[in-house]
Scaffold this motif. Structure first.
Motif, PDB file in Angstrom:
ATOM      1  N   ILE A  30       0.835  -1.201   0.000  1.00  0.00           N
ATOM      2  CA  ILE A  30       0.000   0.000   0.000  1.00  0.00           C
ATOM      3  C   ILE A  30       0.871   1.253   0.000  1.00  0.00           C
ATOM      4  N   VAL A  31       1.930   1.238   0.802  1.00  0.00           N
ATOM      5  CA  VAL A  31       2.840   2.383   0.834  1.00  0.00           C
ATOM      6  C   VAL A  31       3.469   2.607  -0.540  1.00  0.00           C
ATOM      7  N   ARG A  32       3.827   1.538  -1.236  1.00  0.00           N
ATOM      8  CA  ARG A  32       4.391   1.684  -2.583  1.00  0.00           C
ATOM      9  C   ARG A  32       3.396   2.327  -3.531  1.00  0.00           C
ATOM     10  N   VAL A  33       2.144   1.924  -3.441  1.00  0.00           N
ATOM     11  CA  VAL A  33       1.125   2.511  -4.314  1.00  0.00           C
ATOM     12  C   VAL A  33       0.957   3.993  -3.999  1.00  0.00           C
ATOM     13  N   LEU A  34       0.911   4.347  -2.719  1.00  0.00           N
ATOM     14  CA  LEU A  34       0.758   5.745  -2.340  1.00  0.00           C
ATOM     15  C   LEU A  34       1.954   6.582  -2.785  1.00  0.00           C
TER      16      LEU A  34
END
Length: 392
Positions: free
Chosen positions: A347-351
């Motif tokens: 999720i952090v990578r997507v954000l």
């Protein structure tokens, strides 16, 4: 397959007839989360602005010992106040954010050209309350020290650059969307928590609740395989959770689009591709949560007992988020095979708009779905127990 679809439709119809469940899942949670985050962040931004730009009230001990320093501070929007009787107690009880004490030998050291001592008294256990004030005072004192040091060098015929042999520059290579903000800190935890226990009311009611209402036994007495029954209940919970998460993300984006962004460190600006990636990432957790909750409801002897286990389940999504907050680590491939930790990192990578390789997707989704399959097998075995249909 037809039997599974019939049970799935029945569970969803029952869920959408429950107005309280709908109110919580599609109104209270979607609105409460972004509104609370936006409200607290706006208050924090307003307080920091006031601390950084408003008059700084500064009690000074021994102000008469350094009249030039006091005058310089006053010219920079600092209101010098009389010293409190007990400076340590005044700071400890939050009567004052910070107190400045000027050393008794300040004048002697100053005239002799030695470093003159001042002491900043503050409470480091309250960084949110006084951190900005302490940083502001530190910056002013550094500025005064640098100014006086430069003047002393000029008076001695020395170029001020001699005291600064190294010139340091900085260049931030982070993309604008990858820079830290509140969404990267709190959104992964919120998504994982909602995905894991967002359908808890439906999952528990579909098994423990129906058992207490004595409507589960007729369903189990039908010729439908119990694996189909439990799969339908799990899918109903998963669909309900995904719909609730969808509404929450929409509300999250709308609220932060409406709230003024000045002074705030939160944002949520993902396109359709990013949103699709988020749903794909949390899909295994949605299924895992629905399966665990259904198995729990089948294991518990009553509706109340099933609810008693929920506080323990809430800690599972919290663990990776809390660990990564205090000890950030570089993502390694093995981490993507660990449920919750994998989703948090993804999720952090997507954000941050970072690229996710096909191998990363395969490891994350494959390991998570494997865990879902194991938990589903356990839940299916629980559904074969004879005492499942009756409450004791």
């Amino acid at each position: 397959m037809r039997a599974l679809w019939i049970v799935l439709r029945k569970e969803l119809l029952d869920a959408f007839r429950d107005r309280r469940m709908l109110l919580v899942a599609f109104v209270v949670i979607p609105l409460a989360i972004p509104l609370v985050l936006a409200g607290t962040n706006a208050l924090s931004a307003r307080k920091q602005t006031r601390q950084l730009e408003g008059p700084l009230e500064l009690p000074v001990i021994g102000a008469e010992r350094a009249p030039n320093l006091v005058a310089w501070l006053q010219s920079h929007n600092v209101k010098v106040l009389p010293a409190p009787r007990d400076a340590d107690a005044a700071v400890r009880t939050q009567e004052r954010d910070v107190v400045l004490r000027i050393d008794e030998e300040y004048g002697v050291d100053w005239r002799s050209g030695r470093p003159a001592s001042v002491e900043v008294i503050f409470d480091s256990s309250r960084p949110l309350a006084s951190g900005a004030t302490v940083a502001r005072l530190g910056g002013l004192l550094d500025g005064y020290s640098s100014t006086v040091g430069t003047l002393r060098l000029v008076a001695r015929g020395i170029h001020p650059a001699v005291a600064n042999p190294l010139q340091v520059g900085t260049r931030d290579v982070a993309a604008p969307e990858a820079r830290f903000d509140l969404s990267q800190q709190i959104l992964p935890y919120l998504l994982l928590l909602l995905a894991f226990i967002g359908g808890m009311q439906l999952a528990i009611d579909a098994t423990a609740g129906e058992r207490e209402r004595q409507s589960l036994e007729p369903l189990l007495a039908t010729p439908v395989a119990r694996e189909s029954i439990i799969s339908a209940k799990i899918l109903a919970t998963a669909v309900f959770s995904l719909l609730s998460i969808t509404v929450t993300l929409i509300a999250y984006r709308l609220v932060f689009a409406v709230v003024p962004a000045r002074g705030m460190d939160a944002s949520f600006d993902l396109g359709p591709g990013g949103l699709l990636q988020l749903f794909l990432i949390i899909l295994p957790i949605v299924l895992l949560g629905a399966t665990v909750l259904t198995a729990l409801a089948a294991f518990a002897r009553s509706y109340r007992e099933a609810q008693g286990y929920l506080p323990l389940l809430m800690f599972l999504p919290m663990i990776p988020s809390l660990v990564l907050m205090v000890a950030p680590v570089r993502t390694q491939l093995w981490m993507l095979a660990v449920p919750f930790l994998s989703q948090n990192q993804m999720i952090v990578r997507v954000l941050r708009s970072e690229r996710i390789s096909a191998l990363d997707w395969a490891v994350s989704l494959g390991a998570s779905f494997a865990v879902v399959a194991v938990v589903w097998w356990i839940a299916a075995r629980l559904y074969h127990r004879e005492q499942l249909a009756t409450s004791s």
